[in-house]
Write a protein that holds these residues in place. Sequence first.
Motif, short mmCIF file in Angstrom:
data_model
loop_
_atom_site.label_atom_id
_atom_site.label_comp_id
_atom_site.label_asym_id
_atom_site.label_seq_id
_atom_site.Cartn_x
_atom_site.Cartn_y
_atom_site.Cartn_z
N SER A 60 -6.17 1.29 -2.27
CA SER A 60 -5.31 0.42 -1.48
C SER A 60 -6.09 -0.73 -0.85
O SER A 60 -5.51 -1.76 -0.55
CB SER A 60 -4.58 1.21 -0.40
OG SER A 60 -5.47 1.55 0.62
N ILE A 61 -7.41 -0.57 -0.64
CA ILE A 61 -8.14 -1.72 -0.08
C ILE A 61 -8.72 -2.61 -1.18
O ILE A 61 -9.27 -3.66 -0.87
CB ILE A 61 -9.26 -1.29 0.89
CG1 ILE A 61 -10.22 -0.35 0.22
CG2 ILE A 61 -8.72 -0.72 2.16
CD1 ILE A 61 -11.45 -0.11 1.04
N TYR A 91 -7.73 -6.56 -1.53
CA TYR A 91 -8.14 -7.65 -0.63
C TYR A 91 -8.99 -8.71 -1.30
O TYR A 91 -8.80 -9.90 -1.09
CB TYR A 91 -8.91 -7.09 0.57
CG TYR A 91 -8.00 -6.47 1.58
CD1 TYR A 91 -7.05 -7.25 2.21
CD2 TYR A 91 -8.06 -5.14 1.89
CE1 TYR A 91 -6.19 -6.70 3.12
CE2 TYR A 91 -7.21 -4.57 2.80
CZ TYR A 91 -6.27 -5.36 3.42
OH TYR A 91 -5.42 -4.81 4.30
N GLY A 143 -4.83 -0.53 4.29
CA GLY A 143 -4.38 -0.82 2.94
C GLY A 143 -3.02 -1.48 2.90
O GLY A 143 -2.89 -2.65 2.60
N ALA A 144 -1.98 -0.73 3.24
CA ALA A 144 -0.62 -1.22 2.99
C ALA A 144 -0.19 -2.28 3.99
O ALA A 144 0.21 -3.38 3.62
CB ALA A 144 0.34 -0.03 3.01
N LEU A 179 -1.38 -10.19 5.53
CA LEU A 179 -2.08 -11.29 4.87
C LEU A 179 -1.14 -12.05 3.94
O LEU A 179 -1.13 -13.28 3.90
CB LEU A 179 -3.23 -10.72 4.03
CG LEU A 179 -4.60 -10.66 4.67
CD1 LEU A 179 -5.61 -10.19 3.64
CD2 LEU A 179 -5.01 -12.02 5.19
N PHE A 180 -0.32 -11.27 3.23
CA PHE A 180 0.63 -11.84 2.29
C PHE A 180 1.54 -12.83 3.00
O PHE A 180 1.72 -13.96 2.57
CB PHE A 180 1.44 -10.66 1.74
CG PHE A 180 2.24 -10.96 0.53
CD1 PHE A 180 1.61 -11.23 -0.67
CD2 PHE A 180 3.62 -10.96 0.57
CE1 PHE A 180 2.34 -11.49 -1.79
CE2 PHE A 180 4.35 -11.22 -0.56
CZ PHE A 180 3.72 -11.49 -1.74
N MET A 215 -1.74 -4.14 6.37
CA MET A 215 -2.46 -5.40 6.53
C MET A 215 -2.37 -6.29 5.30
O MET A 215 -2.45 -7.50 5.40
CB MET A 215 -3.92 -5.13 6.90
CG MET A 215 -4.10 -4.63 8.31
SD MET A 215 -3.14 -5.56 9.53
CE MET A 215 -3.97 -7.13 9.48
N VAL A 216 -2.21 -5.67 4.11
CA VAL A 216 -2.01 -6.50 2.93
C VAL A 216 -0.73 -7.31 3.09
O VAL A 216 -0.68 -8.51 2.79
CB VAL A 216 -1.94 -5.63 1.66
CG1 VAL A 216 -1.51 -6.45 0.47
CG2 VAL A 216 -3.27 -5.00 1.38
N LEU A 217 0.32 -6.66 3.64
CA LEU A 217 1.58 -7.38 3.85
C LEU A 217 1.40 -8.49 4.89
O LEU A 217 1.93 -9.58 4.74
CB LEU A 217 2.66 -6.40 4.29
CG LEU A 217 3.18 -5.51 3.16
CD1 LEU A 217 4.20 -4.53 3.68
CD2 LEU A 217 3.78 -6.36 2.06
#
Lengths: 167, 365
Positions: free
Chosen positions: B128-129, B132, A64-65, A71-72, A67-69
């Motif tokens: 949180s997912i 995406y 969640g946290a 990708l960002f 990998m989002v960063l």
Amino acid sequence: MPLNFTLFLILAVIAIASALGMLFSKNAVYSALFLILNFAVAAFFYLILDAPFIALTQITVYAGAIMVLFLFVIMLLGAEQTGRMTAARWVRPTAITLAALLVVETIYIMFTQKGTIASLSSIPPDFGAPEVVGQFLFNQYLLPFEVTSILLLAAMIGAIVLTKRKS
Amino acid sequence: MTSGLIWEWIIKSLVIVFGLLTGFAYLTLFERKALARIQVRIGPNRAGPLGLLQPVADAVKLIFKEELIPSKADKIIFILAPIITVIPALIILAVLPFGGVITLFGKQYSLSLVDLNVGVLYITAVASISVYGIVLAGWASNNKYAMLGGIRSSAQMISYELALGLSFIGPILLTGSMSMTDIVETQKPLWFVVYQPLGVLVFWIATLAEVNRAPFDMPEAEQELTAGYHTEYSGMKFALFFMAEYIKMIAVSAIAATMFFGGYHFFWEDKYPILGPIWLLAKVVALLFGMIWIRATLPRIRYDRLMAFGWKFLFPLALANVFFTALGVILGKLWLIPVLTMVALLVAIYLVSMSQTRRWNKNVL
């Protein structure tokens, strides 16, 4: 146990395939997505091991946290196409040595400790429950826990200092 | 694990999924009707009696629309993104109890799919997912508006996730458990909204940002970004994004009802357990109306203010709420929690208004 074992085999194949996909895809966004899949599979491994708390923390924090960063940053910098990497000269031999060491270690453990992994019937019912994890973290492992939090605090202060606007 | 148990799980899962899909269809109608009434219009009333067949007509229209994929788009991710958006929305309610135990044909069935001992953590994990799909849609479209919408949404959702997660801690501390069933059962005498007024406020604002609803519908701000992350989507793929947004609305309303408004508990529920799901539905509809009301009332706030509000106001308040809740629980004086948190809220509002006045005096006058 056969159900768990088949599940494990399927997940293991997905885990290895996604790890390879992460390494060999040309596009950084695809690499990040394969890594997310890999983290998710790791969470399923924890679930098979009767540790739902760790599994869901793995998904929240890593998939969640963090990998989002990732990708960002990839998208914001437009760094999708990695192209030919010009790695430093020492990287390749070091990586090969470390990988070889890991393989030797795995083989050694597989052949010396065969069959000594604890059987599932001996697991207490509250194994991996949030209360138990909390008890361990705040009693037995208090010092490592606090050291980790200081490390995170240092990183946080560093980020604030680096991004502070000079006015 | 008998085959009967597996069938029970499958049937319950199907009921949840189809309930959410039907809820989505009629929520769109409910929203259009409510908005129309607030804006002194009538709203859709042509398809079927009172416009009740409008969702069916919309679905048929969307199915037969031409699906366009931009030639420079990343095709695989472009097609995957709507699916990745819908799945978290559909599975997030798996841990939610819909009622107590009912007896059917001499056998007892509990009205919840699964009682996970880390139920709240499951919700935060799925939430949180869920970012995406939107980020990937924005990136894969290869369109500047879509990209900006995707990046905005990821920044917004990461920022408000912190406050959202912290607002869950109040009910967890008061219950002493992360299981949703335990949280509902503890609220039988008194709803947590009494102990957690600030917690509810933080939760509600953070969820509005998490599901990209007005006044935080930044990722699809029409005037600036045409349609944000789904600019390039058409037909059923667009419908999937639409579906995800409305299902998330239902989901967060159900979570709010369960965490703070007593879940399925209400009058006569312990005598007739079948009333449980009906009370829960009533609470969810009331909260959904609140969301629609907010959309009809408030204008969209500016992007930099949205981020500043999330980090500098909402997040410290959520931390204060956690602190005072823990204090109240440790001292065993639960009435302290609402008093102290409300004082904290007033102090925070005073400080913000002072700093804004100072800035205004410096820059404008």
